[in-house]
Design a protein around this motif. Sequence first.
Motif, PDB file in Angstrom:
ATOM      1  N   PHE A   1       6.627   6.428  -7.141  1.00  0.00           N
ATOM      2  CA  PHE A   1       7.733   7.007  -6.866  1.00  0.00           C
ATOM      3  C   PHE A   1       7.740   7.999  -5.555  1.00  0.00           C
ATOM      4  N   ALA A   2       6.628   8.797  -5.659  1.00  0.00           N
ATOM      5  CA  ALA A   2       6.459   9.797  -4.625  1.00  0.00           C
ATOM      6  C   ALA A   2       6.249   8.973  -3.350  1.00  0.00           C
ATOM      7  N   ALA A   3       5.339   8.102  -3.313  1.00  0.00           N
ATOM      8  CA  ALA A   3       4.947   7.417  -2.046  1.00  0.00           C
ATOM      9  C   ALA A   3       6.089   6.615  -1.482  1.00  0.00           C
ATOM     10  N   TYR A   4       6.851   6.116  -2.479  1.00  0.00           N
ATOM     11  CA  TYR A   4       8.047   5.104  -1.874  1.00  0.00           C
ATOM     12  C   TYR A   4       8.971   6.180  -1.169  1.00  0.00           C
ATOM     13  N   THR A   5       9.153   7.365  -1.884  1.00  0.00           N
ATOM     14  CA  THR A   5      10.109   8.297  -1.306  1.00  0.00           C
ATOM     15  C   THR A   5       9.709   8.706   0.204  1.00  0.00           C
ATOM     16  N   VAL A   6       8.336   8.967   0.191  1.00  0.00           N
ATOM     17  CA  VAL A   6       7.826   9.565   1.634  1.00  0.00           C
ATOM     18  C   VAL A   6       7.973   8.291   2.654  1.00  0.00           C
ATOM     19  N   LEU A   7       7.580   7.205   1.947  1.00  0.00           N
ATOM     20  CA  LEU A   7       7.692   6.000   3.083  1.00  0.00           C
ATOM     21  C   LEU A   7       9.138   5.626   3.459  1.00  0.00           C
TER      22      LEU A   7
ATOM     23  N   VAL B   1      -6.938   9.360 -20.792  1.00  0.00           N
ATOM     24  CA  VAL B   1      -8.238   9.935 -20.605  1.00  0.00           C
ATOM     25  C   VAL B   1      -7.979  11.572 -20.998  1.00  0.00           C
ATOM     26  N   PRO B   2      -8.777  11.990 -21.899  1.00  0.00           N
ATOM     27  CA  PRO B   2      -8.218  13.324 -22.367  1.00  0.00           C
ATOM     28  C   PRO B   2      -8.311  14.374 -21.439  1.00  0.00           C
ATOM     29  N   ALA B   3      -9.519  14.388 -20.452  1.00  0.00           N
ATOM     30  CA  ALA B   3      -9.378  15.213 -19.402  1.00  0.00           C
ATOM     31  C   ALA B   3      -8.695  15.192 -18.302  1.00  0.00           C
ATOM     32  N   ARG B   4      -8.192  13.928 -17.961  1.00  0.00           N
ATOM     33  CA  ARG B   4      -7.171  13.877 -17.128  1.00  0.00           C
ATOM     34  C   ARG B   4      -5.748  14.079 -17.513  1.00  0.00           C
ATOM     35  N   LYS B   5      -5.320  13.656 -18.687  1.00  0.00           N
ATOM     36  CA  LYS B   5      -4.027  13.935 -19.412  1.00  0.00           C
ATOM     37  C   LYS B   5      -3.125  15.289 -18.763  1.00  0.00           C
ATOM     38  N   PRO B   6      -3.792  16.479 -19.261  1.00  0.00           N
ATOM     39  CA  PRO B   6      -2.957  17.509 -18.632  1.00  0.00           C
ATOM     40  C   PRO B   6      -2.893  17.730 -17.197  1.00  0.00           C
ATOM     41  N   PHE B   7      -3.813  17.120 -16.306  1.00  0.00           N
ATOM     42  CA  PHE B   7      -3.812  17.256 -15.048  1.00  0.00           C
ATOM     43  C   PHE B   7      -2.525  16.448 -14.195  1.00  0.00           C
ATOM     44  N   VAL B   8      -2.471  15.192 -14.714  1.00  0.00           N
ATOM     45  CA  VAL B   8      -1.419  13.870 -14.182  1.00  0.00           C
ATOM     46  C   VAL B   8      -0.290  14.456 -13.779  1.00  0.00           C
TER      47      VAL B   8
ATOM     48  N   THR C   1       2.591  17.354  -5.995  1.00  0.00           N
ATOM     49  CA  THR C   1       2.730  16.601  -4.843  1.00  0.00           C
ATOM     50  C   THR C   1       4.391  16.251  -4.358  1.00  0.00           C
ATOM     51  N   CYS C   2       5.079  16.304  -5.603  1.00  0.00           N
ATOM     52  CA  CYS C   2       6.584  16.400  -5.201  1.00  0.00           C
ATOM     53  C   CYS C   2       7.169  17.496  -4.466  1.00  0.00           C
ATOM     54  N   THR C   3       6.606  18.664  -5.130  1.00  0.00           N
ATOM     55  CA  THR C   3       6.995  19.903  -4.258  1.00  0.00           C
ATOM     56  C   THR C   3       6.473  20.069  -2.943  1.00  0.00           C
TER      57      THR C   3
ATOM     58  N   TYR D   1       6.038  17.456  -0.766  1.00  0.00           N
ATOM     59  CA  TYR D   1       6.841  16.790  -0.074  1.00  0.00           C
ATOM     60  C   TYR D   1       8.245  16.928  -0.093  1.00  0.00           C
ATOM     61  N   GLY D   2       9.025  18.020  -0.866  1.00  0.00           N
ATOM     62  CA  GLY D   2      10.026  18.032  -1.101  1.00  0.00           C
ATOM     63  C   GLY D   2      10.968  17.139  -1.804  1.00  0.00           C
ATOM     64  N   ILE D   3       9.985  16.566  -2.942  1.00  0.00           N
ATOM     65  CA  ILE D   3      10.914  15.317  -3.545  1.00  0.00           C
ATOM     66  C   ILE D   3      11.547  15.978  -4.856  1.00  0.00           C
ATOM     67  N   PRO D   4      12.836  15.905  -4.988  1.00  0.00           N
ATOM     68  CA  PRO D   4      13.430  16.355  -6.115  1.00  0.00           C
ATOM     69  C   PRO D   4      13.027  15.391  -7.358  1.00  0.00           C
ATOM     70  N   VAL D   5      12.679  15.793  -8.211  1.00  0.00           N
ATOM     71  CA  VAL D   5      12.130  14.811  -9.741  1.00  0.00           C
ATOM     72  C   VAL D   5      12.461  15.605 -10.773  1.00  0.00           C
ATOM     73  N   ASN D   6      12.819  14.819 -11.925  1.00  0.00           N
ATOM     74  CA  ASN D   6      13.089  15.320 -13.191  1.00  0.00           C
ATOM     75  C   ASN D   6      13.020  13.932 -14.233  1.00  0.00           C
ATOM     76  N   PRO D   7      11.799  13.455 -14.338  1.00  0.00           N
ATOM     77  CA  PRO D   7      11.542  12.258 -15.060  1.00  0.00           C
ATOM     78  C   PRO D   7      11.897  12.709 -16.575  1.00  0.00           C
ATOM     79  N   PRO D   8      12.244  11.390 -17.233  1.00  0.00           N
ATOM     80  CA  PRO D   8      12.430  11.510 -18.737  1.00  0.00           C
ATOM     81  C   PRO D   8      11.505  12.187 -19.421  1.00  0.00           C
ATOM     82  N   LYS D   9      11.509  12.960 -20.567  1.00  0.00           N
ATOM     83  CA  LYS D   9      10.536  13.418 -21.256  1.00  0.00           C
ATOM     84  C   LYS D   9       9.475  12.343 -21.605  1.00  0.00           C
ATOM     85  N   ASN D  10      10.161  11.640 -22.175  1.00  0.00           N
ATOM     86  CA  ASN D  10       9.129  10.260 -22.842  1.00  0.00           C
ATOM     87  C   ASN D  10       9.012   9.128 -21.900  1.00  0.00           C
TER      88      ASN D  10
END
Length: 124
Positions: free
Chosen positions: A17-23, A59-66, A73-75, A77-86
């Motif tokens: 999503f982020a890459a497509y928006t920037v492209l 991957v437990p070590a990555r999950k909170p970071f993703v 990244t969105c902030t 590049y100024g990309i508004p985003v509000n993905p569904p919680k699930n």
Amino acid sequence: MSPTIEFYFDFLSPYSFAAYTVLRRLLNGPWSGKVNLTLHPISLPKVMKVTGNSPPSAVPARKPFVFKDFFRTCTFYGIPVNPPKNFLASKTDMANMVVIAAMDVTDSHEQVLHIVDVIWNAHM
């Protein structure tokens, strides 16, 4: 002849999503008329299965970071985003099928981008 960017994506990936928006911004701005974009929807879960890879959220070590990194990244590049919680629990095959259908009936990347925006900002 203009160069072509071959963009492989699955909207399960927040970075697609982020890459497509920037492209799209680049293609409508400084690259306008100079670069072509060809979209190739893929199934990221299938690619991961074939390559023996695991999604970062599994991957437990990555999950909170993703998502923290994604929102940062969105902030940036100024990309508004509000993905569904699930979102990660939902299926994206249908979303990719809608994008494929849109690509079949239009040459307008703007219409495809609108669908992508609706997918990622459905709850704004």
